[in-house]
Scaffold this motif. Structure first.
Motif, PDB file in Angstrom:
ATOM      1  N   TYR A 161       1.068 -10.972  -4.073  1.00 27.28           N
ATOM      2  CA  TYR A 161      -0.180 -11.019  -4.847  1.00 27.28           C
ATOM      3  C   TYR A 161      -1.190  -9.960  -4.393  1.00 27.28           C
ATOM      4  O   TYR A 161      -2.377 -10.228  -4.249  1.00 27.28           O
ATOM      5  N   PHE A 162      -0.723  -8.730  -4.148  1.00 25.98           N
ATOM      6  CA  PHE A 162      -1.651  -7.710  -3.668  1.00 25.98           C
ATOM      7  C   PHE A 162      -2.775  -7.480  -4.663  1.00 25.98           C
ATOM      8  O   PHE A 162      -3.930  -7.285  -4.277  1.00 25.98           O
ATOM      9  N   ALA A 163      -2.454  -7.502  -5.945  1.00 29.98           N
ATOM     10  CA  ALA A 163      -3.486  -7.273  -6.953  1.00 29.98           C
ATOM     11  C   ALA A 163      -4.530  -8.376  -6.992  1.00 29.98           C
ATOM     12  O   ALA A 163      -5.609  -8.199  -7.561  1.00 29.98           O
ATOM     13  N   SER A 164      -4.223  -9.542  -6.393  1.00 33.48           N
ATOM     14  CA  SER A 164      -5.179 -10.652  -6.376  1.00 33.48           C
ATOM     15  C   SER A 164      -6.060 -10.652  -5.133  1.00 33.48           C
ATOM     16  O   SER A 164      -6.951 -11.491  -5.010  1.00 33.48           O
ATOM     17  N   LYS A 165      -5.828  -9.735  -4.201  1.00 37.17           N
ATOM     18  CA  LYS A 165      -6.581  -9.770  -2.946  1.00 37.17           C
ATOM     19  C   LYS A 165      -8.089  -9.575  -3.143  1.00 37.17           C
ATOM     20  O   LYS A 165      -8.880 -10.182  -2.418  1.00 37.17           O
TER      21      LYS A 165
ATOM     22  N   TYR B  55      -3.822  -2.297  -9.874  1.00 36.91           N
ATOM     23  CA  TYR B  55      -3.377  -2.261  -8.486  1.00 36.91           C
ATOM     24  C   TYR B  55      -4.123  -1.194  -7.695  1.00 36.91           C
ATOM     25  O   TYR B  55      -4.438  -1.383  -6.516  1.00 36.91           O
ATOM     26  N   LEU B  56      -4.411  -0.082  -8.328  1.00 36.04           N
ATOM     27  CA  LEU B  56      -5.165   0.969  -7.647  1.00 36.04           C
ATOM     28  C   LEU B  56      -6.600   0.529  -7.383  1.00 36.04           C
ATOM     29  O   LEU B  56      -7.160   0.818  -6.315  1.00 36.04           O
ATOM     30  N   VAL B  57      -7.202  -0.185  -8.336  1.00 37.54           N
ATOM     31  CA  VAL B  57      -8.548  -0.715  -8.118  1.00 37.54           C
ATOM     32  C   VAL B  57      -8.521  -1.745  -6.985  1.00 37.54           C
ATOM     33  O   VAL B  57      -9.421  -1.772  -6.137  1.00 37.54           O
ATOM     34  N   ALA B  58      -7.478  -2.570  -6.951  1.00 43.65           N
ATOM     35  CA  ALA B  58      -7.354  -3.544  -5.868  1.00 43.65           C
ATOM     36  C   ALA B  58      -7.269  -2.841  -4.521  1.00 43.65           C
ATOM     37  O   ALA B  58      -7.891  -3.266  -3.537  1.00 43.65           O
ATOM     38  N   LEU B  59      -6.504  -1.752  -4.465  1.00 41.05           N
ATOM     39  CA  LEU B  59      -6.409  -0.988  -3.223  1.00 41.05           C
ATOM     40  C   LEU B  59      -7.763  -0.416  -2.822  1.00 41.05           C
ATOM     41  O   LEU B  59      -8.151  -0.457  -1.643  1.00 41.05           O
ATOM     42  N   ALA B  60      -8.504   0.111  -3.796  1.00 39.84           N
ATOM     43  CA  ALA B  60      -9.831   0.653  -3.508  1.00 39.84           C
ATOM     44  C   ALA B  60     -10.773  -0.438  -3.008  1.00 39.84           C
ATOM     45  O   ALA B  60     -11.548  -0.225  -2.063  1.00 39.84           O
ATOM     46  N   VAL B  61     -10.715  -1.619  -3.631  1.00 38.35           N
ATOM     47  CA  VAL B  61     -11.578  -2.727  -3.206  1.00 38.35           C
ATOM     48  C   VAL B  61     -11.253  -3.139  -1.779  1.00 38.35           C
ATOM     49  O   VAL B  61     -12.158  -3.377  -0.962  1.00 38.35           O
ATOM     50  N   VAL B  62      -9.973  -3.222  -1.445  1.00 34.97           N
ATOM     51  CA  VAL B  62      -9.567  -3.592  -0.081  1.00 34.97           C
ATOM     52  C   VAL B  62     -10.070  -2.553   0.919  1.00 34.97           C
ATOM     53  O   VAL B  62     -10.585  -2.898   1.995  1.00 34.97           O
ATOM     54  N   ALA B  63      -9.931  -1.274   0.580  1.00 33.94           N
ATOM     55  CA  ALA B  63     -10.384  -0.218   1.486  1.00 33.94           C
ATOM     56  C   ALA B  63     -11.893  -0.300   1.715  1.00 33.94           C
ATOM     57  O   ALA B  63     -12.377  -0.201   2.855  1.00 33.94           O
TER      58      ALA B  63
ATOM     59  N   TYR C  60     -14.582  -3.720 -16.754  1.00 34.08           N
ATOM     60  CA  TYR C  60     -13.314  -4.005 -16.076  1.00 34.08           C
ATOM     61  C   TYR C  60     -12.879  -5.456 -16.266  1.00 34.08           C
ATOM     62  O   TYR C  60     -11.680  -5.747 -16.277  1.00 34.08           O
ATOM     63  N   GLY C  61     -13.836  -6.370 -16.422  1.00 35.03           N
ATOM     64  CA  GLY C  61     -13.495  -7.772 -16.592  1.00 35.03           C
ATOM     65  C   GLY C  61     -12.597  -8.035 -17.789  1.00 35.03           C
ATOM     66  O   GLY C  61     -11.531  -8.655 -17.647  1.00 35.03           O
ATOM     67  N   PRO C  62     -12.965  -7.586 -18.998  1.00 34.61           N
ATOM     68  CA  PRO C  62     -12.074  -7.784 -20.151  1.00 34.61           C
ATOM     69  C   PRO C  62     -10.711  -7.126 -19.959  1.00 34.61           C
ATOM     70  O   PRO C  62      -9.688  -7.646 -20.421  1.00 34.61           O
ATOM     71  N   TYR C  63     -10.675  -5.979 -19.294  1.00 32.60           N
ATOM     72  CA  TYR C  63      -9.395  -5.321 -19.033  1.00 32.60           C
ATOM     73  C   TYR C  63      -8.497  -6.216 -18.181  1.00 32.60           C
ATOM     74  O   TYR C  63      -7.303  -6.379 -18.477  1.00 32.60           O
ATOM     75  N   LEU C  64      -9.048  -6.803 -17.118  1.00 33.21           N
ATOM     76  CA  LEU C  64      -8.251  -7.669 -16.252  1.00 33.21           C
ATOM     77  C   LEU C  64      -7.681  -8.860 -17.014  1.00 33.21           C
ATOM     78  O   LEU C  64      -6.537  -9.265 -16.793  1.00 33.21           O
TER      79      LEU C  64
ATOM     80  N   VAL D 275       0.838  -1.199   0.000  1.00 31.50           N
ATOM     81  CA  VAL D 275       0.000   0.000   0.000  1.00 31.50           C
ATOM     82  C   VAL D 275       0.873   1.249   0.000  1.00 31.50           C
ATOM     83  O   VAL D 275       0.600   2.216  -0.733  1.00 31.50           O
ATOM     84  N   ARG D 276       1.926   1.240   0.792  1.00 34.56           N
ATOM     85  CA  ARG D 276       2.810   2.409   0.830  1.00 34.56           C
ATOM     86  C   ARG D 276       3.462   2.653  -0.533  1.00 34.56           C
ATOM     87  O   ARG D 276       3.559   3.799  -0.994  1.00 34.56           O
ATOM     88  N   ARG D 277       3.888   1.573  -1.187  1.00 32.64           N
ATOM     89  CA  ARG D 277       4.487   1.733  -2.515  1.00 32.64           C
ATOM     90  C   ARG D 277       3.465   2.288  -3.502  1.00 32.64           C
ATOM     91  O   ARG D 277       3.792   3.142  -4.341  1.00 32.64           O
ATOM     92  N   LEU D 278       2.233   1.793  -3.412  1.00 29.67           N
ATOM     93  CA  LEU D 278       1.201   2.283  -4.331  1.00 29.67           C
ATOM     94  C   LEU D 278       0.930   3.767  -4.125  1.00 29.67           C
ATOM     95  O   LEU D 278       0.744   4.522  -5.085  1.00 29.67           O
TER      96      LEU D 278
END
Length: 411
Positions: free
Chosen positions: A355-359, A312-320, A399-403, A300-303
């Motif tokens: 695997y942060f992007a997979s969380k 990765y930013l979407v993953a961070l938003a989902v986690v939050a 977003y699905g096709p993008y992933l 998260v700090r690196r992001l």
């Protein structure tokens, strides 16, 4: 005419008293939720297919053979101990032991019954599991808060940003299906069913520990309440009118729940010669271990400081958002089984390394996190609900096709 109507009504009532009759009644109650789910996910698959053809890829290969799917299909076709499929990392002996066996078993079973390609068999299993998961999610939501909330809970699960995973030959839908029905069984007092389904879920993914904990929490709460009430033993052949469950049945459910998970972990330990910790040695080869979230905090700090690709930013938003929803869910004081299930899933997803992007994918089975949002939408005006869910659906379908095709990261 009246006699025929009475006779027909009596036949329907009698049929609904049978197991198949009860299943049919439950399916009819969930019909709206399931139709919404199927429609949304078919639209998602169509978007993926359109983009796959546009980029020169086959939709079946994209949906059925991406990333981890290739490992599961390799196990289904050849068993454990084969080389990494298509040079996948890590290409070391025993790397495929990190993948639990239930999904490959089901794929192999479908392939033995139907003359289909393994990719197709994987998609049949995954899509069937996703439909069962949606039904189970509705059952839990309806049991806790009514039919409208149950339907919206299914819709929200179908339009998550990472909901494309529900259409892939992955194991999240299978774990969600078994966990949802085990949770429903525990909430409705069917503890042996809950234990059996949790044991089966333990063969699907390592995070099935969450439903094991949920069933054992439900058993502990029921045993404590019965002890406090000083309830008498149930009548022979069933529960007493006050809902008392025999102690031997509760003990059996608690002991049965972890059998699948423990059985596979111990089998891996024996196969690797590393003893009870052998499975965790296999996970270490993948760079996966539990560090109580220190690696996630560093990510998260690196992001925040250095930036990152959109996925990765979407993953961070989902986690939050997931953490916020967890606080709201806990504040609503749900049953111990629900809170225990979600707590363990969140801890495992966020406390593991790498695997942060997979969380967000790891959090996909944590559908009770969506209960506060489903309750809010159930109380809102229908137009407001339609606008919000429609916007989420558009985001998810795009977003699905993008992933799957553009994001340079393992899903």
């Amino acid at each position: 005419m009246v006699a025929e109507t009475v006779e027909r009504a009596g036949g329907v009532a009698a049929a609904s008293g049978t197991p198949w009759g009860r299943v049919g009644t439950a399916a009819r109650r969930a019909r709206t939720a399931l139709l919404w789910f199927v429609g949304i996910r078919l639209a998602g698959a169509a978007c993926v297919a359109a983009w796959a053809w546009r980029t020169g890829r086959h939709p079946r290969s994209l949906l059925g053979g991406s990333w981890d799917s290739q490992w599961y299909l390799s196990i289904a076709r050849h068993g454990y101990g084969m080389a990494a499929p298509d040079g996948r990392w890590p290409d070391v002996p025993g790397a495929d032991l990190a993948f639990f066996p239930l999904f490959p078993w089901l794929v192999r079973g479908v392939g033995a019954v139907l003359p289909v390609h393994p990719l197709t068999a994987g998609l049949i299993v995954a899509w069937g599991a996703a439909l069962l998961a949606a039904w189970g999610i509705f059952a839990v939501g309806e049991h806790l808060h009514g039919r409208r909330t149950g339907t919206l809970l299914v819709v929200l699960w179908a339009v998550l940003p990472h909901a494309v995973v529900e259409s892939l030959a992955y194991t999240e839908a299978l774990l969600t299906a078994l966990s949802a029905w085990a949770l429903y069984a525990a909430l409705s007092g069917r503890f042996l069913w809950a234990g059996a389904l949790a044991a089966l879920a333990g063969l699907a993914r390592p995070s099935a520990l969450a439903i094991v904990a949920a069933v054992q929490a439900a058993v502990a709460v029921r045993a404590w309440r019965q002890w406090r009430r000083g309830a008498r033993r149930s009548a022979p052949g069933g529960r007493a009118p006050d809902g008392h469950v025999p102690g031997r049945r509760l003990c059996a459910a608690a002991l049965l729940a972890p059998v699948g998970w423990l059985g596979y972990v111990l089998w891996v330990g024996r196969r690797t010669g590393r003893g009870p910790l052998g499975y965790f040695a296999v996970q270490a080869r993948w760079g996966s271990r539990f560090d109580f979230g220190r690696d996630a905090l560093r990510a998260v700090r690196r992001l925040v400081l250095l930036g990152a690709p959109p996925a990765y930013l979407v993953a961070l938003a989902v986690v939050a958002v997931a953490l916020l929803l967890y606080v709201l869910l806990a504040a609503d004081r749900p049953p111990a089984a629900v809170l225990g299930y979600v707590t363990v899933l969140v801890v495992l997803a966020l406390g593991g390394t790498g695997y942060f992007a997979s969380k967000p994918r790891f959090l996909l089975p944590a559908f009770p996190l969506l209960l506060p949002a489903a309750l809010a939408l159930a109380r809102a005006r229908r137009r407001t609900t339609a606008v919000i869910t429609g916007g989420l659906a558009a985001l998810s379908l795009g977003y699905g096709p993008y992933l799957l095709t553009l994001a340079a990261m393992p899903l």
